[in-house]
Design an enzyme around this catalytic site. Structure first.
Site, PDB file in Angstrom:
ATOM      1  N   ASP A 158       9.930  -8.426  -7.237  1.00  0.00           N
ATOM      2  CA  ASP A 158      10.321  -7.939  -8.562  1.00  0.00           C
ATOM      3  C   ASP A 158      11.715  -8.467  -8.892  1.00  0.00           C
ATOM      4  O   ASP A 158      12.695  -7.967  -8.352  1.00  0.00           O
ATOM      5  CB  ASP A 158      10.290  -6.409  -8.548  1.00  0.00           C
ATOM      6  CG  ASP A 158      10.744  -5.770  -9.838  1.00  0.00           C
ATOM      7  OD1 ASP A 158      10.783  -6.467 -10.867  1.00  0.00           O
ATOM      8  OD2 ASP A 158      11.079  -4.573  -9.815  1.00  0.00           O
ATOM      9  N   GLU A 190      18.502  -6.851 -15.414  1.00  0.00           N
ATOM     10  CA  GLU A 190      17.464  -5.933 -15.890  1.00  0.00           C
ATOM     11  C   GLU A 190      17.482  -4.635 -15.103  1.00  0.00           C
ATOM     12  O   GLU A 190      17.253  -3.552 -15.655  1.00  0.00           O
ATOM     13  CB  GLU A 190      16.088  -6.612 -15.777  1.00  0.00           C
ATOM     14  CG  GLU A 190      14.939  -5.843 -16.406  1.00  0.00           C
ATOM     15  CD  GLU A 190      14.204  -4.920 -15.434  1.00  0.00           C
ATOM     16  OE1 GLU A 190      13.255  -4.246 -15.871  1.00  0.00           O
ATOM     17  OE2 GLU A 190      14.588  -4.860 -14.242  1.00  0.00           O
TER      18      GLU A 190
END
Length: 362
Positions: A158, A190
């Site tokens: 991720d 993010e």
């Protein structure tokens, strides 16, 4: 360049929020070999890469993909204070093994264990022994990646899986000279609040009314979907549901792709394990949805309570890559689909009125 070679280059370097420079440099170096790609670096160090073989035909909406270059990790600042950057449950941190890397060249400088953790305001500080040197970035002491029994395992699936997927897509589009108009935002930070994406949106670079946005992510499988059962059409995340027209358009394309690629399967699921970049884009007026891969051990948090490698199915990943290559030339007829749905409802409504009158109860 093959997906295998892209994986080797991207997954071999460290990354943490706000310190994604090694990933960004690899993306730039790889895609610079393909002159069809236009690479732009904004003032926030996001990378925006586009391919437009339509001569900027405004009648064709831009298909925008996103992936983020960071993964939860640690940073030792200039004073040697160490901070956790990103979301990891505190119960996993005690005695967690870490590896730190020099911020300037990415060389490994220290292996240590995390000894304590505290939250002060919006900062999460930690203590490690031995203490890493100042200006170094830390990740869990796990292998960069390995492929085993049909699964891809890494310290940072991720969202480096998303990054590799979209690099591969851009290369395929450029190499095959596909007639399309696409762009990819490789965003920063993010994991600490969509900082790169929000900064990009602040600039108002794109027209939301003529852009279709699709996030490419990995997302926690546990409780939401099955791993090794195909890529996931994500209808929503932890924060919100996505655009119904974009979801319907993606589903129509994926159903049609079944007839193109024998054995292709996909899942249509609500993935509530976390929030992805589609949410901020939609809050700023974009129509968006997401495609993701089912992820085991989200943010390295294993089901046994220990830090471990994240993993995705290689079969799922390869199917996502092949679908995207086909999908970039798919008609962007969202309005037509919406009109057809409305026409169908009107026809059914008329039939319902007539039949119910014929079959009154009173």
């Amino acid at each position: 360049m093959t997906l295998d070679k892209i994986i080797k280059r991207i997954f071999s370097v460290p990354t943490v929020p706000l310190h994604e420079q090694f990933i960004a440099k690899e993306i730039y170096a790889i895609l610079s070999e393909y002159p069809q790609t236009k690479i732009e670096i904004d003032e926030y160090s996001n990378l925006y890469v586009s391919i437009d073989s339509t001569q900027n035909d405004r009648s064709i909406p831009l298909l925008l993909f996103t992936a983020h270059m960071d993964h939860p990790g640690f940073y030792s600042d200039e004073e040697g204070r160490i901070f956790l950057l990103g979301g990891i449950d505190e119960s996993y941190l005690k005695e967690a093994p870490l590896t730190f890397y020099r911020e300037d060249n990415g060389e490994q400088v220290c292996e240590c264990k995390l000894k304590s953790f505290k939250i002060a305001g919006n900062k999460k500080s930690v203590e490690c022994k031995p203490a890493p040197p100042p200006n170094s970035m830390g990740m869990f002491n796990l292998p960069p990646y390995e492929i085993k029994n049909g699964f891809f395992l890494s310290r940072a699936c991720d969202d480096l899986v998303g990054v590799c997927t979209l690099i591969h897509l851009l290369i395929r589009v450029a190499s095959k000279k596909l007639n399309t108009k696409i762009a990819v935002l490789f965003s920063r930070a993010e994991e600490i609040g969509f900082w790169g994406t929000l900064a990009f949106l602040k600039k108002k670079t794109l027209n939301p009314q003529n852009t279709i946005m699709v996030s490419i992510e990995t997302s926690q499988a546990r409780g939401y979907c099955s791993i090794d059962q195909g890529p996931v059409l994500r209808v929503g995340d932890k924060t919100r549901l996505f655009d119904a027209n974009v979801v319907a358009w993606l589903q129509k394309a994926m159903e049609e792709y079944k007839g193109v690629q024998s054995g292709f399967v996909y899942q249509k699921k609500y993935m509530g394990g976390g929030t992805c970049e589609t949410t901020p884009f939609m809050e700023f007026g974009y129509a968006g949805a997401a495609l993701c891969l089912a992820l085991e051990n989200y943010h390295n948090m294993g089901s046994d309570g220990h830090i471990t490698m994240e993993s995705v199915s290689m079969k799922d990943w390869e199917e996502l890559c092949s679908f995207l290559e086909w999908f970039v030339t798919y008609p962007r007829d969202l309005e037509t689909l919406a009109v057809k749905r409305k026409e169908r409802m009107l026809a059914l409504q008329q039939e319902a009125v007539e039949r119910l009158k014929e079959n009154r109860l009173f």
